[in-house]
Design a protein around this motif. Structure first.
Motif, PDB file in Angstrom:
ATOM      1  N   GLU A  94       0.917  -1.598  -0.393  1.00  0.00           N
ATOM      2  CA  GLU A  94      -0.021  -0.105  -0.207  1.00  0.00           C
ATOM      3  C   GLU A  94       0.981   1.437  -0.113  1.00  0.00           C
ATOM      4  O   GLU A  94       0.851   2.200  -0.490  1.00  0.00           O
ATOM      5  N   TYR A  95       1.744   1.298   0.806  1.00  0.00           N
ATOM      6  CA  TYR A  95       3.128   2.485   0.762  1.00  0.00           C
ATOM      7  C   TYR A  95       3.402   2.628  -0.524  1.00  0.00           C
ATOM      8  O   TYR A  95       3.837   3.611  -1.077  1.00  0.00           O
ATOM      9  N   ALA A  96       3.930   1.615  -1.427  1.00  0.00           N
ATOM     10  CA  ALA A  96       4.097   1.280  -2.715  1.00  0.00           C
ATOM     11  C   ALA A  96       3.462   1.814  -3.325  1.00  0.00           C
ATOM     12  O   ALA A  96       3.363   2.879  -4.506  1.00  0.00           O
ATOM     13  N   CYS A  97       2.547   1.554  -3.137  1.00  0.00           N
ATOM     14  CA  CYS A  97       1.423   2.265  -3.387  1.00  0.00           C
ATOM     15  C   CYS A  97       0.758   3.809  -3.987  1.00  0.00           C
ATOM     16  O   CYS A  97       1.144   4.852  -4.715  1.00  0.00           O
ATOM     17  N   ASP A 119      -8.510   1.552  -4.358  1.00  0.00           N
ATOM     18  CA  ASP A 119      -7.814   0.192  -3.563  1.00  0.00           C
ATOM     19  C   ASP A 119      -6.709  -0.770  -3.582  1.00  0.00           C
ATOM     20  O   ASP A 119      -6.614  -1.714  -4.218  1.00  0.00           O
ATOM     21  N   TYR A 120      -5.636   0.474  -2.719  1.00  0.00           N
ATOM     22  CA  TYR A 120      -4.869  -0.520  -2.349  1.00  0.00           C
ATOM     23  C   TYR A 120      -4.206  -1.488  -2.103  1.00  0.00           C
ATOM     24  O   TYR A 120      -3.485  -2.733  -2.472  1.00  0.00           O
ATOM     25  N   ALA A 121      -5.071  -1.596  -0.827  1.00  0.00           N
ATOM     26  CA  ALA A 121      -5.253  -2.373  -0.649  1.00  0.00           C
ATOM     27  C   ALA A 121      -5.129  -4.333  -0.776  1.00  0.00           C
ATOM     28  O   ALA A 121      -4.707  -5.355  -0.163  1.00  0.00           O
ATOM     29  N   SER A 122      -5.281  -4.391  -1.707  1.00  0.00           N
ATOM     30  CA  SER A 122      -5.954  -5.857  -2.360  1.00  0.00           C
ATOM     31  C   SER A 122      -4.901  -5.413  -4.146  1.00  0.00           C
ATOM     32  O   SER A 122      -4.863  -6.623  -4.890  1.00  0.00           O
ATOM     33  N   GLN A 123      -3.783  -4.786  -4.226  1.00  0.00           N
ATOM     34  CA  GLN A 123      -2.811  -4.817  -5.645  1.00  0.00           C
ATOM     35  C   GLN A 123      -2.381  -5.153  -4.912  1.00  0.00           C
ATOM     36  O   GLN A 123      -1.280  -5.583  -4.148  1.00  0.00           O
ATOM     37  N   ALA A 124      -1.393  -6.526  -5.901  1.00  0.00           N
ATOM     38  CA  ALA A 124      -0.212  -6.720  -6.360  1.00  0.00           C
ATOM     39  C   ALA A 124       0.902  -6.446  -6.194  1.00  0.00           C
ATOM     40  O   ALA A 124       1.402  -5.550  -6.839  1.00  0.00           O
ATOM     41  N   PRO A 125       1.908  -7.069  -5.201  1.00  0.00           N
ATOM     42  CA  PRO A 125       2.905  -6.676  -5.646  1.00  0.00           C
ATOM     43  C   PRO A 125       3.893  -6.912  -6.744  1.00  0.00           C
ATOM     44  O   PRO A 125       4.592  -5.490  -7.175  1.00  0.00           O
ATOM     45  N   SER A 126       3.326  -7.594  -6.878  1.00  0.00           N
ATOM     46  CA  SER A 126       4.067  -8.238  -8.606  1.00  0.00           C
ATOM     47  C   SER A 126       3.708  -6.816  -9.838  1.00  0.00           C
ATOM     48  O   SER A 126       4.423  -7.091 -11.255  1.00  0.00           O
ATOM     49  N   GLU A 127       2.617  -6.381  -9.507  1.00  0.00           N
ATOM     50  CA  GLU A 127       1.991  -5.667 -10.455  1.00  0.00           C
ATOM     51  C   GLU A 127       2.227  -4.306 -10.315  1.00  0.00           C
ATOM     52  O   GLU A 127       2.384  -3.173 -11.037  1.00  0.00           O
ATOM     53  N   ILE A 128       3.124  -4.041  -9.153  1.00  0.00           N
ATOM     54  CA  ILE A 128       3.108  -2.106  -8.624  1.00  0.00           C
ATOM     55  C   ILE A 128       4.321  -2.127  -8.294  1.00  0.00           C
ATOM     56  O   ILE A 128       4.632  -0.649  -9.182  1.00  0.00           O
ATOM     57  N   ALA A 129       5.222  -2.692  -8.845  1.00  0.00           N
ATOM     58  CA  ALA A 129       6.539  -2.861  -8.457  1.00  0.00           C
ATOM     59  C   ALA A 129       6.857  -2.031 -10.491  1.00  0.00           C
ATOM     60  O   ALA A 129       8.082  -0.849 -10.353  1.00  0.00           O
TER      61      ALA A 129
END
Length: 172
Positions: free
Chosen positions: A66-69, A106-116
């Motif tokens: 979420e911080y990364a988003c 919906d930051y909480a449901s975003q996948a780290p692999s997609e955020i990166a």
């Protein structure tokens, strides 16, 4: 559980070091901003590769993802603000409610692999934006909707604190 909104006015970091993360805005010089942004990108990728990146450490604190988003969106918002400052005389920035964005997107449901990769692209864009500021434009001004005034330099310092502070939050 919904995270309590951050209502602090963080512009004080332009006047004094941040006691939480140690960032000293006054030490940031314009020529260093782009490089410092780029230096954070591998650290954010490493944070997002952790097995627990999507887990909140407690119900009232964002997860690392979420911080990364948030930082990804900070990159985008500030690239736009710098561009606006270079295009117009003393513009007022559109209000950005970071907490509403976190809920709406919906930051909480975003996948780290997609955020990166998204964070990486946005980070490279904002780095390029700061890198492209002409030497005679760093004193141009702009202001937030609450009246807080910035030059491109102080906006860069304020922006960079946000990025570094959140890396500190996630132990990156």
């Amino acid at each position: 559980m919904q995270i309590e909104p951050d209502t602090k006015d963080w512009t004080w970091v332009l006047e004094q070091p941040c006691p939480e993360c140690g960032f000293v805005a006054a030490d940031v010089v314009p020529d260093d901003v782009a490089g410092r942004v780029r230096e954070t990108l591998p650290r954010w990728r490493a944070v997002l590769e952790r097995g627990d990146a999507g887990e909140r450490p407690d119900p009232g604190t964002w997860s690392s993802a979420e911080y990364a988003c948030h930082v990804r969106d900070v990159f985008t918002v500030f690239a736009g603000r710098v561009a606006l400052m270079l295009e117009r005389d003393d513009p007022t920035f559109d209000n950005w409610d970071q907490d509403a964005t976190a809920l709406d997107d919906d930051y909480a449901s975003q996948a780290p692999s997609e955020i990166a990769p998204q964070l990486d692209v946005a980070g490279r864009l904002v780095a390029w934006t700061f890198e492209a500021v002409p030497a005679d434009a760093w004193a141009r001004t702009g202001r937030r909707s609450n009246g807080s005034a910035f030059t491109v330099v102080t906006l860069a310092q304020y922006f960079l604190h946000d990025v570094v502070h959140h890396l500190h939050d996630v132990r990156g």
